[in-house]
Design an enzyme around this catalytic site. Structure first.
Site, mmCIF file in Angstrom:
data_model
loop_
_atom_site.group_PDB
_atom_site.id
_atom_site.type_symbol
_atom_site.label_atom_id
_atom_site.label_comp_id
_atom_site.label_asym_id
_atom_site.label_seq_id
_atom_site.Cartn_x
_atom_site.Cartn_y
_atom_site.Cartn_z
ATOM 1 C CG ASP A 280 -1.915 1.129 1.210
ATOM 2 O OD1 ASP A 280 -3.049 0.935 0.752
ATOM 3 O OD2 ASP A 280 -1.549 2.233 1.661
ATOM 4 C CB VAL B 229 -4.036 2.033 -2.047
ATOM 5 C CG1 VAL B 229 -4.125 1.450 -3.447
ATOM 6 C CG2 VAL B 229 -3.532 3.460 -2.119
ATOM 7 C CG ASP B 230 -4.012 -2.879 0.760
ATOM 8 O OD1 ASP B 230 -3.893 -3.435 -0.339
ATOM 9 O OD2 ASP B 230 -3.094 -2.825 1.587
ATOM 10 C CB VAL B 231 -9.729 0.479 2.288
ATOM 11 C CG1 VAL B 231 -11.235 0.673 2.466
ATOM 12 C CG2 VAL B 231 -9.104 0.006 3.600
ATOM 13 C CB ALA C 280 -11.219 -4.169 -0.223
#
Length: 413
Positions: free
Chosen positions: A165, A193-195, A198
């Protein structure tokens, strides 16, 4: 959604030995009967599958014998000693530990993939191919599968790059517009960014399932961190494409709106987010300086943006006369967007004060609630994050809530 018919994987109409009652199978579970083989780990994939599990999907989390990396990211831990990072994205799931380097483990992994509605993975490109678990291999056995691959930088020239991230926030431009103008570039305070990735994965999976309802065919959903971030840059990216100039860091100020920033009051900081001239007039009146709204330097938003530093000094001089909470209350009552700069605990308490129910309970533990609300159904919080291999030997559960289900097959006809 109609679930794709799969081979019978139950024995005598019951789950295999070791299977536990899985979450989300209540009468209002929108995704009851949806089988998800979750090979993902850390954050983006697990967050997406938890969102599915909250609405009734049967998620089997396939972990290596050492477990998801985030099981070991301690402290902090909950009352049971589970890393809170792992716990934040793994409720309502069952865990099986499989060694894909062993024939037995790989065979079980392939069986789960061949009987799932959804397979999700976030290995580096090529890893699942080496195990015979890539999209083409799984589709050959399971034509209706919706297969979601999450990568850092796609499967082309960026396939070999590590998708962390922080790295993506840097190379994806977010850090260049985050932080003080004269300070160093800064990351967001969470793996944002991961969220975002997702949420894109969740949307892509649901889109593909809807398309399967129409065509009967599955699909390969491909999501990468870099494009998820670029899409989320919205107005900043649009400005760059149109003007050819990259935006600069403005701290907490907005490139196109003023006043839209953090301001110090007598005791603590608050945010003022004025979006139009009417709101600015109300702001000036409450501060006791109504003449500001008539000053040609501040009469329009464009003028306020051009003279933002002078305007800031005017506002700071007035705001020090009272506490931030008092100003925020007055501004809000007058329709001026404003609020305190809360810490996380205060933010949760604030949401609770608004009746948003931001926290759910599972047993004696608390978890942040699913943000998606439907008028027809509610997210369910039935089981805490599983212990590693807690459900060894688990198979898909029958869909008892579906009157058309055949319990001997454990799927919709």
């Amino acid at each position: 959604m109609t679930m794709h018919e799969r081979p019978d994987t139950t024995t005598g109409g019951e789950p295999r030995a070791g299977a536990a009652t899985a979450p989300g199978a209540g009468p209002g579970a929108v995704l009851a009967g949806l089988r998800v083989a979750d090979f993902s780990r850390v954050l983006a994939g697990p967050y997406a599958t938890m969102m599915l599990a909250d609405y009734g999907a049967d998620v089997i989390k396939v972990e290596p014998p050492t477990g998801d990396d985030t099981r070991h990211w301690k402290p902090p831990v909950d009352a049971d000693g589970t890393a809170t990072y792992f716990g934040s994205v793994n409720r309502n799931k069952r865990s099986v530990a499989l060694d894909l380097a062993s024939d037995e483990g790989l065979a079980e992994a392939r069986r789960l993939a061949a009987t799932a509605d959804v397979v999700i993975e976030n290995f580096r490109p090529g890893v699942m191919h080496r195990f015979g678990l890539d999209y083409e291999a799984v589709r050959a056995e399971n034509p209706g599968v919706v297969y979601c691959s999450i990568t850092g930088f796609g499967t082309g020239e960026g396939a070999g790059l590590a998708g962390y991230d922080l790295l993506v926030q840097a190379v994806g431009g977010l850090m260049s517009i985050t932080g003080e103008p004269e300070g160093e570039p800064s990351k967001a305070g969470v793996a944002l960014v991961d969220v975002l990735c997702a949420q894109n994965a969740l949307a892509g999976i649901l889109l593909a399932l809807r398309d399967r309802d129409r065509t009967g065919e599955g699909a390969h959903v491909e999501i990468n961190l870099l494009q998820s971030l670029l899409s989320a840059l919205t107005n900043q990216a649009a400005s760059t494409l149109v003007t050819g100039r990259a935006p600069r860091r403005l701290g907490n100020q907005h490139p196109s709106i003023a006043p839209y920033a953090v301001f110090p009051a007598a005791d603590r900081d608050l945010v003022i987010a004025v979006g139009n001239d009417k709101q600015f007039r109300a702001l000036a009146a409450i501060l006791g300086v109504p003449g500001l709204a008539d000053d040609e330097r501040y009469a329009t938003n464009e003028a306020r943006v051009a003279h933002r530093e002078h305007l800031r000094a005017e506002l700071e001089g007035a705001l020090v006369a009272d506490r931030a909470a008092a100003w925020a209350e007055r501004f809000s009552e007058a329709g001026v967007p404003a609020g305190l700069v809360n810490d996380v605990a205060e933010a949760i308490a604030f949401a609770e004060s608004l009746g948003l129910e931001p926290v759910a309970e599972i047993g004696g533990s608390r978890t942040v609630a699913n943000p998606i609300r439907l008028s027809s159904a509610r997210a369910e919080y039935l089981t805490p994050p599983p212990r590693l291999d807690q459900h060894a030997g688990a198979d898909w559960r029958p869909v008892a809530s579906d009157p058309t289900a055949d319990p001997s097959k454990g799927h919709r006809a």
